[in-house]
Motif scaffolding. Structure first.
Motif, PDB file in Angstrom:
ATOM      1  N   ASP A  46       0.831  -1.211   0.000  1.00  3.33           N
ATOM      2  CA  ASP A  46       0.000   0.000   0.000  1.00  3.33           C
ATOM      3  C   ASP A  46       0.858   1.252   0.000  1.00  3.33           C
ATOM      4  O   ASP A  46       0.591   2.202  -0.728  1.00  3.33           O
ATOM      5  N   ILE A  60      -9.131  -5.413 -10.228  1.00  2.01           N
ATOM      6  CA  ILE A  60     -10.234  -4.510  -9.902  1.00  2.01           C
ATOM      7  C   ILE A  60     -11.478  -5.384  -9.947  1.00  2.01           C
ATOM      8  O   ILE A  60     -11.751  -6.027 -10.961  1.00  2.01           O
ATOM      9  N   THR A  61     -12.201  -5.457  -8.856  1.00  2.00           N
ATOM     10  CA  THR A  61     -13.426  -6.259  -8.786  1.00  2.00           C
ATOM     11  C   THR A  61     -14.603  -5.322  -8.627  1.00  2.00           C
ATOM     12  O   THR A  61     -14.587  -4.447  -7.750  1.00  2.00           O
ATOM     13  N   ARG A 113      -5.305   3.071  -9.829  1.00  2.00           N
ATOM     14  CA  ARG A 113      -6.256   3.664  -8.881  1.00  2.00           C
ATOM     15  C   ARG A 113      -7.285   4.516  -9.618  1.00  2.00           C
ATOM     16  O   ARG A 113      -8.472   4.459  -9.327  1.00  2.00           O
ATOM     17  N   ALA A 116      -9.737   2.198 -11.448  1.00  2.00           N
ATOM     18  CA  ALA A 116     -10.662   1.595 -10.481  1.00  2.00           C
ATOM     19  C   ALA A 116     -11.717   2.606 -10.062  1.00  2.00           C
ATOM     20  O   ALA A 116     -12.913   2.294 -10.041  1.00  2.00           O
ATOM     21  N   ASN A 117     -11.299   3.818  -9.762  1.00  2.00           N
ATOM     22  CA  ASN A 117     -12.256   4.849  -9.358  1.00  2.00           C
ATOM     23  C   ASN A 117     -13.233   5.170 -10.482  1.00  2.00           C
ATOM     24  O   ASN A 117     -14.428   5.361 -10.241  1.00  2.00           O
ATOM     25  N   ILE A 120     -15.674   2.124 -10.539  1.00  2.00           N
ATOM     26  CA  ILE A 120     -16.483   1.973  -9.324  1.00  2.00           C
ATOM     27  C   ILE A 120     -17.506   3.089  -9.184  1.00  2.00           C
ATOM     28  O   ILE A 120     -18.598   2.883  -8.648  1.00  2.00           O
ATOM     29  N   THR A 127     -20.632  -1.939  -5.810  1.00  2.00           N
ATOM     30  CA  THR A 127     -19.421  -1.859  -4.999  1.00  2.00           C
ATOM     31  C   THR A 127     -18.240  -2.337  -5.832  1.00  2.00           C
ATOM     32  O   THR A 127     -18.422  -2.953  -6.884  1.00  2.00           O
ATOM     33  N   ASN A 129     -13.523  -2.827  -5.616  1.00  2.00           N
ATOM     34  CA  ASN A 129     -12.263  -2.539  -4.932  1.00  2.00           C
ATOM     35  C   ASN A 129     -11.074  -2.851  -5.827  1.00  2.00           C
ATOM     36  O   ASN A 129     -11.188  -3.575  -6.808  1.00  2.00           O
ATOM     37  N   LEU A 130      -9.947  -2.262  -5.469  1.00  2.00           N
ATOM     38  CA  LEU A 130      -8.679  -2.466  -6.153  1.00  2.00           C
ATOM     39  C   LEU A 130      -7.757  -3.198  -5.202  1.00  2.00           C
ATOM     40  O   LEU A 130      -7.631  -2.819  -4.040  1.00  2.00           O
ATOM     41  N   ASN A 131      -7.113  -4.248  -5.692  1.00  2.00           N
ATOM     42  CA  ASN A 131      -6.159  -5.011  -4.890  1.00  2.00           C
ATOM     43  C   ASN A 131      -4.861  -5.055  -5.677  1.00  2.00           C
ATOM     44  O   ASN A 131      -4.840  -5.552  -6.801  1.00  2.00           O
TER      45      ASN A 131
END
Length: 143
Positions: A46, A60-61, A113, A116-117, A120, A127, A129-131
């Motif tokens: 992170d 990205i889910t 990021r 993903a934003n 999302i 919903t 998220n990014l992992n």
């Protein structure tokens, strides 16, 4: 060759340790060291993902409903716009007209990021998220 281990001592409140032991048992860690190493690695990833040009791989889910007009088309356009970073996708049909989509991505952390934003925050996405991981996918084609 394995990275040599270093022994460290940590002092934490008993109540925190009891909760931690409960969590590591639920998650299936074989010992505290393994759990702490995983948590530290996640924090390091992170922190390093905040570096401007750090190249990372990840997923990205997103979860959304098929009942939202033009949403799938909008999501596809975003993915196509970022074709250099979106490596692959998995589209899973869920019950009640819902979809789970998992995108495999690679590129600068700041750009992943942003992608993903962008996905999302589309109207109709429930919903997401990014992992990220600091380990990257090897190049597919050599020059």
């Amino acid at each position: 060759m394995a990275d040599p281990a270093e022994r460290v001592s940590v002092t934490i409140p008993r109540s925190v340790l009891a909760k931690f032991d409960s969590v590591l048992e639920q998650r299936g860690f074989s010992n505290r060291s393994q759990a702490i190493a995983e948590i530290l690695n996640r924090e390091i990833i992170d922190a390093s993902s905040e570096e401007v040009d750090q190249v990372m791989a990840g997923t990205i889910t997103i979860f959304y409903s098929t009942l939202r007009n033009n949403l799938q088309s909008t999501l596809s356009k975003i993915q196509r716009k970022h074709i250099a970073e979106v490596i692959s996708s998995l589209h899973v049909q869920l019950e009640n007209d819902h979809i789970m989509e998992v995108l495999v991505v690679q590129g600068p952390a700041w750009k992943l990021r942003d992608i993903a934003n962008e996905l999302i925050t589309c109207k109709g996405v429930k919903t997401g998220n990014l992992n990220l991981s600091s380990t990257i996918i090897p190049p597919l084609h050599q020059k």
